[in-house]
Design an enzyme around this catalytic site. Structure first.
Site, PDB file in Angstrom:
ATOM      1  N   GLY A 364       0.797  -1.213   0.000  1.00  0.00           N
ATOM      2  CA  GLY A 364       0.000   0.000   0.000  1.00  0.00           C
ATOM      3  C   GLY A 364       0.831   1.265   0.000  1.00  0.00           C
ATOM      4  N   SER A 365       0.270   2.319   0.587  1.00  0.00           N
ATOM      5  CA  SER A 365       0.809   3.678   0.452  1.00  0.00           C
ATOM      6  C   SER A 365       2.189   3.881   1.075  1.00  0.00           C
ATOM      7  CB  SER A 365      -0.166   4.674   1.081  1.00  0.00           C
ATOM      8  OG  SER A 365      -1.432   4.582   0.470  1.00  0.00           O
ATOM      9  N   ALA A 366       2.698   2.899   1.818  1.00  0.00           N
ATOM     10  CA  ALA A 366       4.019   3.048   2.430  1.00  0.00           C
ATOM     11  C   ALA A 366       5.107   3.257   1.388  1.00  0.00           C
ATOM     12  CB  ALA A 366       4.335   1.824   3.294  1.00  0.00           C
TER      13      ALA A 366
END
Length: 671
Positions: A364-366
């Site tokens: 995800g957004s990491a």
């Protein structure tokens, strides 16, 4: 004739008497190798993590040319003094023991049908075929051994299966002082039998990183089949105990040491007449790890606690578990590596530190820090000009692609603000710029065909999607999604998903390397867990340091300091921003301050028992990458809680918060 015989005898005695006497007394000299204690493994503070526990053992060294009937007699004498437990025996094992009794083979051969002894032409079968038929005949008659005989057959199996002049352990567990004394008193009637010692791996600090340490084979297992030829060529014996996985395997040549050597004289009767030690051997070298066992235990405990909390909340039904890793971003030294593996069928959890390097997840957004820096290096935005409209993407026939916050919350965003509030829309805009996209909402989109290659090329520079090079065997790499559909068309929607971390899968060690690269200013460091290799003195204590692992730069990412400042500012704001959509504020109160990037990815649970399920349950993976202190980082970490049934980004942050508190306190930085 008598005179001639006397004359010949005299001639032989006078001329060849000395030669014949020498032949009778002839001995062959050969060199036997013996095992030495395996090297120890210590943590970064010198605490023993893995050692050896020694136990008394009854050994047997098989002479060359020894007969099965001799071994049979030795076994029957030995079991008078030693209590041996019956092991797993096949019918063949039992038959071999029965036929080894003096005269038993010949007796059975006479009892067998003629067809078992001769071929169709009446010719006598070879000894091997005859013996095979004797075994077959014994099995056909039915084998019924008493408990005592089964124990003897177990000992016989071990002793007879030994190679010539090789030593095997007949009993190496639970040996009593009485048994040792009785065997010692009767060694003269037990040729080849002796009292020795054996070792087993011991874990004084517990098994919190047992999966990383790996395993060692038993004497029965010996060398793994897939490495047999290589290790035999290197001087190993088939029944040597060797490292079979991970650190024990990666550093086998260091931990194994050098075998002892004993010169053995074998008489004309094939019995050992004398032996002399010519080399005492060198105990295995020691490994000093980068991990502090106290910090490691705290990280594992924190991870266990938070996963238990998620389980209590009822959201781990499809979860793989939880994983966390911390490393020094300046050197690549691993500071802690912890994992909890969850069995989705039973709900049982087990330690799985190794999952950090061999399990992959859509994070995800990491990963958005790499997306922004890739766009800056590509030139589609600059540190001074990076404001873009924050608009959702409407592709034909698919749901709207947007951020978690409501459409219209922001009309435009800078790169720093996009990282703080985790804008998917901003990242997709970057990908479209890099792909020279032509886009009409709801009806049309076209992107350059090399967009996947371009974005992944930037990601790879940070370590995402490539092996990190960590010094533990078994590392896997990330999984790349398909770039084209079955019709050969570019998967433009998936390219947009890739930009905000919702397409390709990565290992957690890759995530740690990626955030470390940002933390240290652009140097992709090779992670390592062995700090140094140290000799072992003859008294078993640690000796001189033989080698020290030097930090290794795998590549320098080509961004400028101004470009890096954009992302570092955004990641600092993730934890310290005041916007209502700021994502990492649970880390705001830490001193010294830390920077981070949170991540949330939508996925589906794959059930291996129902791989063709057309409607799999939807799951959510939450993740976090972080480093601290923000100004001069000396720790970077990556955490993931995969496949939860409810969106809750707090668990990785709660784990990170406790890890920072423990690490800052341990290193004195919290003062």
């Amino acid at each position: 004739m008598f005179a001639l015989l006397v004359g010949q005898l005299a001639y032989l005695q006078i001329v060849y008497g000395g030669k014949f006497t020498a032949e009778v007394d002839r001995t062959d000299k050969t060199v036997m190798q013996g095992s030495v204690p395996r090297g120890m493994i210590y943590d970064s503070k010198g605490r023993l993590l893995v050692g050896n526990s020694t136990e008394s053992a009854i050994t047997y060294t098989k002479s060359s040319g020894v007969k099965s009937s001799d071994i049979y007699q030795i076994v029957n004498r030995l079991t008078k003094y030693v209590n041996i437990k019956a092991g797993n025996l096949s019918d063949r094992d039992k038959a071999d023991y029965i036929l080894a009794a003096p005269g038993k083979s010949a007796k059975v051969a006479k009892q067998m049908p003629k067809s078992y002894r001769q071929d169709s032409n009446g010719n006598q079968l070879s000894s091997n075929k005859t013996y095979a038929n004797e075994v077959k005949y014994i099995e056909e008659q039915g084998i019924h051994l008493s408990k005592s005989d089964k124990a003897k057959a177990t000992a016989y199996k071990k002793m007879s299966s030994a190679y010539s002049l090789a030593t095997v352990f007949v009993k190496d567990k639970g040996l009593t002082s009485k048994e040792i004394a009785q065997v010692s008193e009767h060694l003269t009637e037990l040729p080849g039998v002796n009292v020795g010692t054996n070792w087993n791996r011991a874990y004084p600090q517990g098994r919190s990183i047992a999966s990383i340490i790996g395993g060692v084979s038993t004497e029965q297992q010996g060398i793994p089949d897939d490495e047999l030829n290589t290790m035999l060529a290197a001087g190993y014996s088939r029944n040597d105990r060797v490292g079979t996985s991970y650190l024990e395997k990666s550093y086998e040549s260091i931990l194994a040491g050098t075998k002892s050597q004993k010169q053995v004289e074998i008489g004309s009767n094939n019995q050992i007449k004398n032996s002399k030690e010519i080399y005492a051997g060198q105990k295995g070298g020691n490994l000093n790890l980068t991990i502090d066992s106290k910090f490691q235990k705290k990280v594992q405990k924190t991870l266990n606690t938070q996963f238990a909390a998620a389980k209590s909340a009822g959201i781990t039904q499809y979860s793989d578990g939880a994983y966390a890793v911390a490393m020094n971003p300046k050197t690549g030294a691993i500071l802690a590596m912890a994992g909890v593996k969850n069995n989705t069928k039973t709900g049982k959890t087990t330690e799985d530190s190794l999952g950090v390097i061999n399990r992959t997840f859509v994070m995800g957004s990491a990963v958005k820090g790499a997306t922004v820096l890739g766009a800056l290096m590509d030139g589609v935005i600059t540190p001074e000009n990076n404001t873009l409209p924050d608009q959702p993407i409407y592709l034909p026939g698919t749901p709207v692609k947007k951020s978690v916050y409501p459409i219209g919350t922001y009309s435009s965003l800078t790169a720093q603000k996009a990282l703080e509030v985790s804008s998917n829309e901003y990242m997709m805009a970057l990908a479209m710029k890099e792909a020279n996209a032509k886009y009409t909402p709801h009806s049309y989109i076209h992107m350059d065909s090399d967009i996947f290659q371009k974005m992944r090329g930037y990601f790879n520079q940070f370590g995402l999607g490539v092996k990190t090079g960590i010094d533990i065997s078994g590392e896997t790499t990330g999984i790349e999604g398909a770039t084209h559909n079955s019709g050969g068309s570019l998967k433009t929607g998936s390219a947009l998903d890739l930009s905000y971390g919702n397409y390709d899968a990565y290992t957690l060690i890759e995530m740690a390397q990626y955030i470390s690269t940002i933390a240290n200013g652009g140097y992709r460091m090779e992670p390592y867990i062995v700090q140094s290799i140290q000799k072992t003195k003859n008294n078993g204590k640690k000796g001189a340091i033989e080698s020290v692992t030097q930090p290794k730069v795998l590549n320098r990412v080509g961004f400028t300091n101004d470009e890096l400042k954009v992302v570092k500012t955004g990641m600092y704001n993730v934890t310290h921003g005041s916007d209502g959509w700021t994502t990492g504020t649970r880390l705001k109160d830490l001193t010294p301050s830390v920077s981070a990037k949170t991540g949330t990815a939508q996925s589906f649970y794959y059930n291996p028992d129902d791989p063709n399920n057309s409607d799999p349950p939807s799951t959510i993976t939450t993740s976090l990458v972080s480093y601290g202190p923000s100004k001069d980082p000396n720790i970077a970490m990556a955490i993931v809680f995969p496949n939860l049934t409810s969106e809750n980004g707090s668990y990785p942050q709660l784990v990170a918060h406790q890890m920072y508190e423990d690490y800052y306190k341990m290193t004195g930085q919290s003062k």
